[in-house]
Enzyme design. Structure first.
Site, PDB file in Angstrom:
ATOM      1  CD1 TRP A 172     -11.436  84.113  29.808  1.00 51.97           C
ATOM      2  CD2 TRP A 172     -10.425  82.977  28.172  1.00 51.97           C
ATOM      3  NE1 TRP A 172     -12.335  83.195  29.301  1.00 51.97           N
ATOM      4  CE2 TRP A 172     -11.736  82.488  28.302  1.00 51.97           C
ATOM      5  CE3 TRP A 172      -9.592  82.409  27.208  1.00 51.97           C
ATOM      6  CZ2 TRP A 172     -12.235  81.456  27.511  1.00 51.97           C
ATOM      7  CZ3 TRP A 172     -10.092  81.382  26.409  1.00 51.97           C
ATOM      8  CH2 TRP A 172     -11.397  80.919  26.562  1.00 51.97           C
ATOM      9  CG  ASP A 177      -8.696  89.151  26.203  1.00 54.10           C
ATOM     10  OD1 ASP A 177      -9.672  89.595  25.575  1.00 54.10           O
ATOM     11  OD2 ASP A 177      -8.596  87.954  26.568  1.00 54.10           O
ATOM     12  CE  LYS A 190     -16.283  86.542  25.400  1.00 60.37           C
ATOM     13  NZ  LYS A 190     -16.774  85.225  25.557  1.00 60.37           N
TER      14      LYS A 190
HETATM   15  N1  PMP Z   1     -10.443  86.199  26.338  1.00 59.97           N
HETATM   16  C1  PMP Z   1     -11.591  86.331  27.021  1.00 59.97           C
HETATM   17  C2  PMP Z   1     -11.665  87.351  28.105  1.00 59.97           C
HETATM   18  C3  PMP Z   1     -12.676  85.509  26.709  1.00 59.97           C
HETATM   19  O1  PMP Z   1     -13.816  85.634  27.399  1.00 59.97           O
HETATM   20  C4  PMP Z   1     -12.575  84.557  25.686  1.00 59.97           C
HETATM   21  C5  PMP Z   1     -13.724  83.670  25.257  1.00 59.97           C
HETATM   22  N2  PMP Z   1     -14.671  83.388  26.153  1.00 59.97           N
HETATM   23  C6  PMP Z   1     -11.351  84.455  25.009  1.00 59.97           C
HETATM   24  C7  PMP Z   1     -10.315  85.298  25.353  1.00 59.97           C
HETATM   25  C8  PMP Z   1     -11.167  83.462  23.899  1.00 59.97           C
HETATM   26  O2  PMP Z   1     -11.886  83.871  22.817  1.00 59.97           O
HETATM   27  P1  PMP Z   1     -12.009  83.019  21.490  1.00 59.97           P
HETATM   28  O3  PMP Z   1     -12.721  81.766  21.851  1.00 59.97           O
HETATM   29  O4  PMP Z   1     -12.792  83.906  20.592  1.00 59.97           O
HETATM   30  O5  PMP Z   1     -10.638  82.758  20.997  1.00 59.97           O
END
Ligand code: PMP
Length: 371
Positions: A104, A177, A201
């Site tokens: 991520w 994040d 989550k």
């Molecule tokens: N950052 C992290 C740490 C994540 O776990 C996720 C989704 N699993 C995201 C960003 C992306 O999130 P979204 O699909 O809501 O854009």
């Protein structure tokens, strides 16, 4: 609630049963309102009290200091990958320092590069993302002149988490994040310039993203951004510039109420989560040649426990046999394979105990003790 599995999904993930029951009670009609949360105006009195309580609960749970705004956005954490650099990097002479400890964090870099200069201050990509930097490594790695430092507090795919709030030089804003460990335990919000988290989550359903931003950072925002991508719009309109994700914010309100009233706050939630994670890491430590943990011990995620088995066939058997016993979604992310047990706030201890017992039994069956 009949037919509930133990849902180990990484997100959207498990929600607390009292919250689901409240949602059910409020369908098709909220008492005193006569319509459900799926149907009411975002400008009506009921939703006004909901969004106010959601914010107030977050402020109380996280002990958010004065001078921070709490915003509700859409577009997921992925949109924040773009919105952060549009607002805080565009037009700046400084670089954004990114600390990349997993998939991520790498995606955040891709988007930030579209807006300005990005420096990878620290990464262990070549070691396949097994740890976070030590505090002194982090302090040495980041440039005090950076526009901001971006970290991912918990990498959901690799299962790598900072054991404590990262510390960066005093005048450098820390942007994080926090999607997959938001509300998992106490954090020091005062150390962050901006913290964002997709709700799906620990905080609620998919479709709402919480952003906590320090007031002075708003001064860095260039004029001319699209209104819905400018943090100031959310501040000025209290997240009601356009139709917000009404249902999602209502569930965030219920989840935060549950955390406050049923759980008793984030210190208690954090201790409960630590206890659950320890149960699984104990299995990994007891049989390290069979269950090979992905993360280094000091960077192990309390939320996403990741490990490999000796072969991919055994991993497939592990996940499918667990599913037959009501423990679902244990396969690792498609990009890395292996097993991932996501044990968010709402995962009951019983679910983790059942998984731990299954790990013992599966291990015994496939690698009998040699004595
Ligand atoms: N950052 C992290 C740490 C994540 O776990 C996720 C989704 N699993 C995201 C960003 C992306 O999130 P979204 O699909 O809501 O854009």
């Amino acid at each position: 609630m009949p037919d509930r599995v133990f849902n180990f999904a990484a997100g959207p993930g498990i929600l607390p049963i009292p919250v689901l029951e409240q949602v059910r009670r409020d369908l098709p009609s909220i008492p005193g309102v006569g319509a459900s949360a799926l149907e009411v105006s975002h400008r009506g009195a009921w939703f006004s009290s909901v969004i106010d309580e959601a914010e107030a609960n977050l402020r109380e749970l996280l002990a958010i200091p004065d001078g921070y705004h709490v915003l509700f956005s859409q577009g997921g954490a992925s949109m924040q990958f773009s919105m952060v650099p549009m607002n805080l990097l565009r037009g700046s002479d400084a670089a954004a320092d990114h600390v990349v400890t997993g998939s991520w964090g790498a995606k955040a870099v891709t988007e930030a590069r579209k807006e300005g200069t990005v420096r990878i201050a620290w990464t262990d990509a070549e070691e396949r993302f097994v740890r976070v930097p030590d505090p002194h490594e982090l302090l040495e790695a980041v440039a005090p002149s950076a526009a901001y430092v971006h970290v991912t507090t918990n990498e959901t795919i690799q299962g790598v988490e900072y054991p404590a709030t990262p510390i960066v030089p005093d005048d450098t804003p820390l942007v994080a994040d926090g999607s997959s460990d938001f509300l998992a335990g106490p954090i020091d919000v005062g150390r962050f310039g901006l913290l964002y988290a997709g709700a799906q989550k620990n905080a609620g359903p998919a479709g709402v993203t919480v952003v906590i931003v320090r007031d002075d950072l708003l001064e860095l925002i260039p004029d001319g951004l699209p209104s819905t991508l400018d943090y100031r719009t959310y501040v000025e309109h209290r997240s009601l510039f356009n139709t917000p994700p009404v249902f999602g914010i209502y569930v965030v309100m219920l989840v935060t109420r549950w955390l406050r009233d049923d759980v008793g706050g984030l210190a208690k939630m954090g201790a409960r989560n630590r206890g659950k994670a320890d149960l699984l890491y104990e299995r990994i430590d007891a049989a390290p040649s069979f269950y090979r943990g992905h993360a280094d011990a000091g960077s192990r995620s309390v939320m996403n426990v990741t490990f490999r088995l000796p072969t991919e066939d055994l991993e497939a058997a592990f996940a499918s046999e667990a599913a037959e016993r009501g423990m679902v979604e244990l396969r690792g992310h498609r990009s890395v394979g292996g097993i991932r047990a996501s044990i968010y706030n709402a995962m009951p201890l019983e679910g983790v105990e059942t998984l731990a017992a299954f790990m013992d039994e599966f291990h015994e069956r496939h690698e009998p003790p040699s004595s």
